[in-house]
Write a protein that holds these residues in place. Structure first.
Motif, PDB file in Angstrom:
ATOM      1  N   TYR A 201       0.798  -1.215   0.000  1.00  0.00           N
ATOM      2  CA  TYR A 201       0.000   0.000   0.000  1.00  0.00           C
ATOM      3  C   TYR A 201       0.838   1.275   0.000  1.00  0.00           C
ATOM      4  N   TYR A 202       1.976   1.265   0.677  1.00  0.00           N
ATOM      5  CA  TYR A 202       2.848   2.438   0.612  1.00  0.00           C
ATOM      6  C   TYR A 202       3.295   2.691  -0.833  1.00  0.00           C
TER       7      TYR A 202
ATOM      8  N   VAL B 112       1.727   1.892  -3.625  1.00  0.00           N
ATOM      9  CA  VAL B 112       0.595   2.427  -4.391  1.00  0.00           C
ATOM     10  C   VAL B 112       0.391   3.899  -4.066  1.00  0.00           C
ATOM     11  N   ALA B 113       0.428   4.208  -2.771  1.00  0.00           N
ATOM     12  CA  ALA B 113       0.244   5.601  -2.347  1.00  0.00           C
ATOM     13  C   ALA B 113       1.366   6.488  -2.882  1.00  0.00           C
ATOM     14  N   ALA B 114       2.588   5.954  -2.891  1.00  0.00           N
ATOM     15  CA  ALA B 114       3.726   6.727  -3.395  1.00  0.00           C
ATOM     16  C   ALA B 114       3.571   7.015  -4.884  1.00  0.00           C
TER      17      ALA B 114
ATOM     18  N   LEU C 139       0.747   7.283  -6.579  1.00  0.00           N
ATOM     19  CA  LEU C 139      -0.300   8.294  -6.738  1.00  0.00           C
ATOM     20  C   LEU C 139       0.223   9.677  -6.348  1.00  0.00           C
ATOM     21  N   ALA C 140       0.996   9.716  -5.240  1.00  0.00           N
ATOM     22  CA  ALA C 140       1.548  10.995  -4.795  1.00  0.00           C
ATOM     23  C   ALA C 140       2.554  11.540  -5.805  1.00  0.00           C
TER      24      ALA C 140
ATOM     25  N   THR D 228       3.640  18.352  -2.191  1.00  0.00           N
ATOM     26  CA  THR D 228       3.368  17.170  -3.016  1.00  0.00           C
ATOM     27  C   THR D 228       4.634  16.349  -3.260  1.00  0.00           C
TER      28      THR D 228
ATOM     29  N   ALA E  87       5.577  14.670   0.049  1.00  0.00           N
ATOM     30  CA  ALA E  87       4.692  13.541   0.351  1.00  0.00           C
ATOM     31  C   ALA E  87       5.052  12.318  -0.479  1.00  0.00           C
ATOM     32  N   ALA E  88       5.368  12.529  -1.746  1.00  0.00           N
ATOM     33  CA  ALA E  88       5.731  11.412  -2.616  1.00  0.00           C
ATOM     34  C   ALA E  88       7.020  10.738  -2.134  1.00  0.00           C
TER      35      ALA E  88
ATOM     36  N   LEU F  48       6.360   8.788   1.238  1.00  0.00           N
ATOM     37  CA  LEU F  48       5.669   7.511   1.027  1.00  0.00           C
ATOM     38  C   LEU F  48       6.559   6.501   0.319  1.00  0.00           C
TER      39      LEU F  48
ATOM     40  N   ALA G  46       7.716   2.921   1.776  1.00  0.00           N
ATOM     41  CA  ALA G  46       7.548   1.695   0.997  1.00  0.00           C
ATOM     42  C   ALA G  46       8.861   0.932   0.916  1.00  0.00           C
TER      43      ALA G  46
END
Length: 205
Positions: free
Chosen positions: A56-57, A59-61, A63-64, A76, A79-80, A83, A87
């Motif tokens: 999940y980290y 995936v979130a990374a 998207l970020a 932004t 955050a990327a 994450l 991950a």
């Protein structure tokens, strides 16, 4: 792997990203360090499960990162990187030892929990245990080039992390004995809150 190794892995990631957005380099470096350490905040509450998300980290990374490309800003981009470093930490734990208090005994088959798969990922033991000589070597290989790439503001951070890593490695194999002796003398109410692995050295968790 040691928390310092994970932190320096996050910093190495930051060093790769910083040239793309040099105006945000300080934020990127801080985000890499913080993201590299963050998952280990679950050390005393479901370690390598509560805040470890190897899938999940990632995936979130992703998207970020897409958001950072569309709308680049310190927030932004930071955050990327945060994450992505988290991950990297969660995935990296699968390359190390298991969760037992004495991981050099290789008795545990639990390295990190994958919420996506609903099961524990087994340890690969490429780094045999946190604080092993190869763990310190990985920290140095990641940290020194990152410091050179990011410049003087990170030099002291990396030097301090490597000093802590070397000190931890020097005493690592004595810590289970110290931990079990301390747990044995603390009040019962406190002992019930201590993870089982601290009161049962060598026991699989």
């Amino acid at each position: 792997m040691m928390a310092t190794t994970h932190a320096l892995a996050g910093l190495a990631l930051a060093a790769l990203v910083a040239p793309v957005a040099p105006e945000h380099a300080p934020t990127i470096a801080a985000a890499g360090l913080a993201g590299g350490v963050f998952p280990d905040l679950d050390l005393y509450a479901g370690h390598r499960r509560t805040l470890h998300f190897p899938v999940y980290y990632g995936v979130a990374a992703a998207l970020a990162a897409a958001l950072a490309v569309v709308s680049p800003s310190a927030l932004t981009v930071g955050a990327a990187v945060f994450l992505a470093a988290a991950a990297l930490h969660a995935a990296g734990d699968a390359l190390g030892g298991g969760l037992e208090l004495e991981p050099w005994r290789a008795t545990s088959e639990r390295a990190v929990y994958s919420h996506f798969h609903g099961r524990w990922i087994r340890p690969r033991r490429l780094v045999r245990y946190d604080g092993a000589p190869e763990d310190v070597a990985v920290a140095a290989v990641l940290g020194v080039p990152a410091a050179l790439a990011l410049g003087p503001p990170t030099h002291r951070v990396v030097a301090a992390a490597l000093a802590v890593s070397a000190g931890y490695a020097a005493v690592r194999k004595y810590l289970p004995t110290v931990a079990t002796r301390l747990v044995a003398v603390v009040p019962e109410g406190v002992r019930r809150r201590v993870p089982d692995r601290f009161s049962n050295a060598g026991e699989q968790v």
